[in-house]
Write an enzyme that holds these catalytic residues in place. Structure first.
Site, PDB file in Angstrom:
ATOM      1  N   HIS A 288       0.838  -1.198   0.000  1.00 38.56           N
ATOM      2  CA  HIS A 288       0.000   0.000   0.000  1.00 38.56           C
ATOM      3  C   HIS A 288       0.875   1.250   0.000  1.00 38.56           C
ATOM      4  O   HIS A 288       0.461   2.306   0.465  1.00 38.56           O
ATOM      5  CB  HIS A 288      -0.937   0.011   1.206  1.00 38.56           C
TER       6      HIS A 288
ATOM      7  N   THR B  32      22.092   8.602 -40.263  1.00 38.27           N
ATOM      8  CA  THR B  32      22.416   7.284 -39.716  1.00 38.27           C
ATOM      9  C   THR B  32      23.932   7.181 -39.566  1.00 38.27           C
ATOM     10  O   THR B  32      24.672   8.094 -39.960  1.00 38.27           O
ATOM     11  CB  THR B  32      21.934   6.142 -40.632  1.00 38.27           C
TER      12      THR B  32
ATOM     13  N   ASP C 201      22.333  12.119 -34.600  1.00 39.09           N
ATOM     14  CA  ASP C 201      21.981  10.697 -34.649  1.00 39.09           C
ATOM     15  C   ASP C 201      22.911   9.914 -33.723  1.00 39.09           C
ATOM     16  O   ASP C 201      24.144  10.044 -33.823  1.00 39.09           O
ATOM     17  CB  ASP C 201      22.106  10.160 -36.069  1.00 39.09           C
TER      18      ASP C 201
END
Length: 592
Positions: free
Chosen positions: A225, A519, A574
């Protein structure tokens, strides 16, 4: 460290919406919406009924275990709040039957009081049925010792799920009220559970609390809890040490605070193991925890008869886990139940959607690997002529520099990839770098054998890196080895230039990425194109190409799936291209 605190649903109707979804999933269930009671629609009233419940937020407990073979009904309160006694009385009425009802609750004050009050009120208004409703409180926590919890007793945790399943199995088989009650009590008395969290969970509709654990800290004994645990540990210990300590707490017979379960610790103990995901742990990590726990139990000479793992008793989205052991009876225990019966009841089928699959057999001690997969394969470089670097020491140093630079750059690259990709680029490159460093230490990568080194690096990329980056690097270095083969006995600049162009052409066979594409191909191609002009010129060209990816639109790679406006606005380079930049820059530094 903050846990995920955003949610998709309206808090005001969250519990009822979820329960209705459960009934959609299993049409054999019905829902009393007003009282939040989930129950079996076509109940067999010639069988003992099992009723449980508590606050919501522990799913699949408790409602997910309602179904043929486990529970007859579950009463649900608001998140982390016990249902009131009128809700429970309604549930008792709904499942009233000819054989009796057993109420099973976790040992939390609200649950004990409200379910207990409902039982007493039912008995007062139905004196003829007063003995047909029995009450069981399950407490299996071992994190809190006897002194600290002397008033309220042990908290109820994931172990209660095993009580549900075994008692439910016996009720389904037609066991009497007393028989089912005795089995449930017996199982309850032989449970030990302890949990750990990386962070507290977030309760929907509440503000984010300032009680976060540090990034290098865990908390032992977190309650389901959101209660604080009894111990915070920093730095985070290795998993094997953590599991070992947990099992010692559960199985101890000498600790006066925690010797709750009568283990013999003599090599004859048999157990059921339950590894419970507290809500926010990945399945990947959970599998590793299962493996480590089984290994540790084997080391302690504790025989594991069954293993269950998954989400059983959660604390919303808490990233953590708990371990539960159910100590099975020994054959010579005069008043004990049959081990075969308990395991059979655990294995019996159920229609409850929340119960996780299990093998219903003992786990194996060792992994079985086919002999064909263990046969050694001679290295591919064995047939290739050796090509020596012009400067062996410089070659080795450059490789070492590049690997260490990638390891250092991991956090930066990971941060880039968390925005521009899927967040794993930094770790993937780091794994590859560590693999190449190891190969360098073992002599598999060396300037004495450049071709063999390229093949070894290709293999590391394939096995240690994996994924798209690993495949690209592996193809490139494998092709580079082919380009170097049969050229000479000394790898000079002209030979490297020819081989690099051959490797790039071969890489283009397997990817559509062409510069400028945002890339790793961008700096790689720039480096190779400029290489005839000298290493320093080539390195600067690669660095410039990597920088330019900040302003490029992605045409390939993971970034192509990311919203382009954000990438351009934040000018994130990138991550793969940045990795190439780091490598070539370090190669140049190491060659000086």
């Amino acid at each position: 460290m903050a846990v995920q605190s955003k949610h998709f649903v309206s808090v005001s109707s969250l519990v009822t919406d979820s329960l209705q979804g459960l009934c959609v999933l299993n049409p054999n269930l019905s829902l009393d919406v007003a009282n939040k009671v989930v129950h079996v629609t076509n109940q067999d009233r010639s069988r003992v009924a099992l009723l449980c419940g508590g606050g919501s937020g522990h799913e699949p407990s408790h409602s997910g275990f309602v179904g043929q073979g486990i529970l007859t009904a579950a009463v649900c309160g608001s998140v982390f709040a016990s249902p009131n006694s009128s809700q429970v009385r309604r549930a008792i009425d709904l499942i009233s039957n000819d054989r009796g009802t057993i109420i099973i609750v976790k040992n939390y004050t609200g649950d004990v009081l409200n379910f207990g009050l409902a039982k007493e009120q039912y008995a007062a208004t139905h004196p003829d049925k007063a003995g047909s409703v029995k009450f069981i409180v399950v407490g299996d926590d071992v994190a809190v010792g006897r002194t600290q919890g002397y008033i309220v007793g042990r908290r109820g945790l994931a172990g209660v799920c095993l009580v549900y399943k075994i008692a439910g199995g016996l009720a389904t088989r037609g066991g009497s009220l007393d028989e089912v009650y005795e089995v449930a009590q017996y199982v309850s008395s032989r449970l030990g559970t302890i949990g750990v969290g990386l962070e507290h969970c977030h309760v929907p509709g509440t503000s984010v609390q300032d009680n976060h654990l540090r990034v290098d800290e865990i908390e032992i004994g977190l309650g389901i809890h959101n209660e604080s645990g009894n111990n915070r540990i920093s730095p985070i210990p290795p998993l094997n040490e953590l599991v070992h300590d947990f099992l010692k707490l559960i199985t101890s017979t000498t600790d006066p605070e925690r010797a709750f379960v009568p283990f013999g610790n003599d090599g004859k103990d048999e157990v059921v193991l339950l590894v419970n995901n507290l809500g926010g742990l990945s399945e990947l990590e959970l599998g590793a925890i299962v493996n480590e726990t089984k290994r540790a139990l084997d080391h302690q000479r504790i025989h594991v008869r069954r293993v269950l793992a998954g989400t059983f008793m959660t604390s919303l989205n808490m990233p953590g886990f708990s371990l539960t052991l159910l100590l099975l009876p020994r054959p010579n225990d005069k008043h004990a139940l049959s081990v075969d019966l308990l395991l059979a009841l655990l294995d019996d089928p159920t229609e409850a959607p929340g119960w996780r699959w299990s093998s219903k057999t003992e786990p194996t001690h060792t992994l079985r690997i086919p002999e064909s997969l263990t046969a050694s394969t001679p290295p591919a470089s064995a047939q290739a002529a050796k090509l020596r670097a012009t400067n062996v020491t410089s070659f080795n140093t450059s490789i070492e520099y590049a690997c260490k630079a990638l390891i250092t750059a991991e956090p930066e690259i990971t941060k880039m990839d968390s925005i521009a990709g899927d967040g794993d680029c930094g770790l993937t490159l780091k794994d590859g770098a560590n693999g190449v460093l190891k190969a360098l230490e073992e002599g598999k990568v060396s300037g004495e054998d450049v071709i063999g080194s390229m093949i070894a690096i290709s293999k590391v990329a394939e096995e240690a890196m994996g994924g798209t980056s690993g495949a690209l690097y592996s193809i490139f270095f494998s092709a580079l080895a082919q380009g170097l083969a049969g050229t000479s006995t000394l790898a000079n600049a002209d030979i490297w230039s020819i081989a690099l162009n051959c490797a790039l052409d071969r890489l283009y066979t397997y990817t559509r990425a062409r510069p400028p594409s945002r890339t790793l191909v961008d700096p790689l191609a720039a480096f190779i194109e400029a290489f005839p002009s000298g290493l320093e010129v080539a390195v600067n060209a690669a660095k410039d190409a990597a920088e330019k990816t900040r302003d490029l639109e992605a045409k390939a790679g993971r970034s192509a799936y990311v919203e382009g406006g954000r990438l351009r606005a934040e000018r994130i380079p990138d991550p793969g291209a940045w990795g190439v930049r780091v490598v070539v820059d370090a190669l140049f530094a190491g060659s000086k």
